[in-house]
Design an enzyme around this catalytic site. Structure first.
Site, short mmCIF file in Angstrom:
data_model
loop_
_atom_site.label_atom_id
_atom_site.label_comp_id
_atom_site.label_asym_id
_atom_site.label_seq_id
_atom_site.Cartn_x
_atom_site.Cartn_y
_atom_site.Cartn_z
N ARG A 160 -8.67 27.30 -25.27
CA ARG A 160 -7.89 27.35 -26.50
C ARG A 160 -6.81 28.42 -26.45
NH1 ARG A 160 -7.96 22.62 -28.80
NH2 ARG A 160 -9.81 22.05 -29.98
N ASP A 208 -7.82 23.40 -23.94
CA ASP A 208 -8.95 22.62 -24.43
C ASP A 208 -9.99 23.51 -25.09
OD1 ASP A 208 -8.02 20.15 -23.76
OD2 ASP A 208 -8.91 20.15 -21.77
N ASP A 243 -4.29 25.63 -14.71
CA ASP A 243 -4.49 24.79 -15.88
C ASP A 243 -5.63 23.81 -15.58
OD1 ASP A 243 -3.94 23.53 -18.39
OD2 ASP A 243 -2.81 22.00 -17.32
#
EC number: 7.6.2.1
Length: 780
Positions: free
Chosen positions: A634, A527, A306
């Site tokens: 995303r 993000d 992540d």
């Protein structure tokens, strides 16, 4: 039959029951009533926290917000469990339902919701509320999803839309699987071969006994007569076979599994006690939450990480900006030369502002002077920043400025904003673009800012179109996108911001070290693309000297397929043929090690959804494995798990997933090894992980030190264990040829006891002690 749309009526149980919707029952465990031991349940529920969490899981319903304790039906929530973000988000009920706080009014509420069927898209919800013969549009801003935490709001009431396994959080949860190491599989195979070897030895000795009894044994019947039931040499050999199976059973490593678990337990304590993986600022030590995967740490080939809170500190700091063609944030000397900012550089004094953030540091005083001189562009710039986010107005009059004007404020990626600008901003756009390139080169996250004066008559007509488009169920997003694009044309550029999302300490060095160990690191983040790429450059995962960075951003499957195939051809075309037909037929795995040029792949969530379909997943995996760096942006929690599963299924490599939020739990459970960062986003990832610590940089020591030593010790131990067992057992085998295959033992009980102590326990302990000593001395 697949559900096309959902009808839910409040306080109408009979109406809702006829649709046979799912109840709120969920199953979060891999056990069922028949397989889970009652005593285990009893021990688990002796912990009050477990009972609390069970009740919490049952109570958590996806609901339509109707009203709350805050004015205008506002509700503040934290969605760390869903998307890993700790900042508060605002949800607002419809105006027509925001005054239903009274119990009597709620009992009389009979609205009907027509919405999309259950899905795993956390950021999307399309529906319509029909009440009092009026349709009201519903979107994700009206929903409180399972896993949200209420903040700064005393109470709220809502209408259940999805329950149990149909909630969006549960739709994104991965299944729990039992994780086994390659050593476990190897030991199972070896034990099977040893069983076969044992039966072969027993058969040889049994046949030897039958032959010996036939040729020689009959001569001893004078004083050693056969028993009444034993009249055949073949039958004697049959009985001897089973006797030797019992005597030679020591070749089968019955105690191997216990010994291995003891060794693994010791390795786990070595991880827990490692002071170099202890984070003093948060008083957090590394924790091995399992004892079965230690040696697998040294075999990791793919790391899935992540971004926010894992690679970064999740702390945003305003660093620089560009306003009307002028940059602010740098410090210059008297000769107009840029000065490097250090700890000794004087900060701007904000004491004149009683509401200033005392911890904020800014070094360019020119920006404050521009504000004090009432520069119109500077004032408009900060007014946009103050309003263009999730701010909720408390003014009773409509959203107008003191002069009575209506303005549209917009901020976003420069690639999007620049296409919407009025021709009058063309010159400023080129200047700002140069500033943005400079900011991005410093690893800063950038946004472009623009505004537009709106005509009141035009806005009134546009609002009517918006109301109509927002109440339709089918193609609502497309119709809204057309309306938004229409009103956002002709914007005037104000400037750009540059924000620093600081990396955690030691992240670039850790990534570089893991790359040297030939470990591939893929970043999977929710993000947006620009933010993910900026962090990629900051981590040195993306570099300017790379041959090419492929960006996959198609919205339809043919477009995604074409972009992936084009990237594959461009990579392989430099190493061999450029013919598309030959590229498809060749075995790409052979060429992965021979490609010298460095490439990177960046793919967004929409494209990834198509790329993960069966007909494209092989192409995606081929391109990704040919690239030095892979960044997926995303992406949903379920997509993270699907990417990990794709690599596990086809590459057959040991995978590791690391994250810090509840949105990372699915991929942590899917990977062979899951690592949780105990950071600002709670302990959900850490609790679901196999190993946990406080900083990403500790991953280097976990893999390259503890992983290597665990695997090294385990391999030496297994070789020694099998050698010891065979050496001990084969003495019986050879002795059989000298004792007439009589199945006599050559050892007494005391010898066996001392043998196990001296040649089993002590060598293992000594090896562990000396390994630890050399580890400290080398300073690794």
């Amino acid at each position: 039959m697949q559900e096309k749309e959902r009808h839910v009526k409040a306080n109408m149980r009979d109406y809702n029951d006829k649709f046979s919707y799912a109840d709120n029952h969920i199953k979060t465990s891999k056990y069922n009533v028949f397989t889970f031991l009652p005593i285990n349940l009893f021990e688990q529920f002796q912990r009050v926290a477990n009972a609390y969490f069970l009740v919490l899981l049952i109570l958590q319903a996806d609901i339509l917000l109707l009203c709350s304790s805050e004015p205008y039906g506002l509700c503040y929530i934290e969605t760390a469990e869903l998307d890993g973000e700790t900042n508060l988000k605002v949800r607002q009920a419809l105006t027509v339902t925001s005054d239903l706080g009274d119990t009597t009014k709620l009992m009389d509420f009979d609205g009907e919701v027509i919405c999309e069927p259950p899905n795993n898209k956390l950021d999307k919800f399309i529906g319509t509320l029909s009440w009092r013969d009026i349709k009201h549009p519903l979107d994700n801003e009206k929903m409180l999803l399972r896993g949200c935490v209420l903040r700064n709001t005393e109470w709220c009431f809502g209408m259940v839309i999805f329950a149990g396994l149909q909630t969006k959080l549960m739709q994104n949860c991965g299944r729990t699987t039992f994780k086994r190491t390659s050593i476990d599989k190897l030991m199972n195979t070896l034990v099977l071969w040893i069983f076969a070897f044992l039966f072969c030895m027993g058969a040889i000795l049994g046949i030897g006994n039958a032959v010996w009894e036939s040729w020689i044994g009959r001569n001893f019947q004078v004083f050693l007569p056969w028993e009444e039931f034993q009249r055949s040499a073949v039958f004697s050999g049959f009985l001897t076979f089973w006797s030797y199976i019992i005597i030679l059973n020591t070749v089968v490593p019955i105690s191997l599994y216990v010994s291995v678990e003891v060794l693994r337990l010791g390795h786990s304590y070595f991880i827990n006690w490692d002071q170099r993986m202890y984070h003093s600022q948060t008083d957090t030590a590394a924790e091995a939450r399992t004892t079965t995967l230690n040696e697998e740490l040294g075999q990791v080939e793919f790391i899935f990480s992540d971004k926010t809170g894992t690679l970064t500190q999740n702390i945003m700091a305003f660093s620089k900006c560009s306003i009307n063609g002028h940059t602010y944030g740098d410090v210059y000397d008297e000769f107009e030369r840029k000065v490097e900012i250090t700890e000794k550089t004087a900060c701007v004094d904000f004491s004149f502002n009683a509401l200033c953030d005392r911890g904020f540091k800014f070094y360019d005083g020119r920006l404050v002077e521009a504000i004090k001189l009432e520069d119109p562009a500077a004032h408009e710039f900060f007014r946009l920043l103050a309003l263009c986010h999730t701010v909720m107005p408390e003014e009773k009059s409509e959203v107008r400025n003191p002069e009575g004007q209506i303005k549209l404020y917009s901020k976003g990626a420069d690639t999007i904003i620049f296409d919407l600008l009025d021709p009058s901003s063309e010159h400023l756009m080129y200047t700002t673009s140069e500033h943005l390139c400079e900011f991005a080169g410093e690893g800063l996250r950038t946004l472009a800012l623009a505004y537009k004066d709106l005509d009141e008559d035009y806005l009134e007509v546009w609002m009517k179109k918006l109301l109509f488009a927002s109440t339709v169920i089918e193609n609502r997003e497309d119709q809204l996108a057309v309306l938004y694009e229409e009103i956002e044309q002709g914007l005037k550029l104000l400037g750009a911001t540059a924000i620093e999302d600081k990396l955690q300490e030691g992240v670039p060095e850790t990534i570089a070290c893991l790359n040297l160990a030939d470990i591939k690191i893929w970043v999977l983040t929710g993000d947006k693309l620009e933010t993910a790429m900026n962090i990629g450059y900051s981590c040195n995962m993306l570099r300017d000297d790379m041959n090419e960075v492929f960006i996959i951003s198609g919205h339809a499957q043919p477009e995604v397929q074409q972009q992936l195939r084009s990237a594959k051809e461009r990579i392989l075309g430099r190493s061999r043929v450029s013919s598309a037909v030959e590229v498809e037929k060749a075995d790409d795995s052979v060429f992965e090690e021979t490609i010298i040029a460095e490439y990177a792949l960046v793919i967004n969530g929409h494209s990834l959804a198509h790329a993960l379909e069966p007909q494209l997943e092989h192409v995606l995996l081929d391109v990704a494995c040919l690239c030095k760096t892979v960044i997926c942006c995303r992406v949903t929690p379920m997509q993270k798990a699907q990417v990990v599963e794709l690599v596990k299924r086809y590459r057959r490599a040991v995978t590791l997933a690391i994250g810090d939020g509840a949105n990372d739990v699915s991929m942590i459970k899917t990977a062979h090894i899951g690592v949780g960062i105990s950071g600002q986003e709670g302990m959900q990832a850490a609790l679901a992980s196999d190993y946990s610590f406080a900083q990403f940089r500790y991953l280097r020591r976990l893999l390259l030190v503890h992983g290597r030593w665990s695997y090294h010790r385990m391999c030496h131990f297994l070789c020694y264990f099998f050698y010891k067992n065979f050496g001990f057992t084969l003495v019986h085998f050879w002795y059989g040829f000298f004792c007439g295959f009589s199945a006599q033992t050559v050892y007494d009980q005391w010898f066996i006891t001392f043998f196990n102590i001296v040649y089993t326990s002590l060598p293992v302990l000594a090896m562990g002690i000396f390994d630890q000593t050399s580890l400290v001395m080398t300073g690794t």
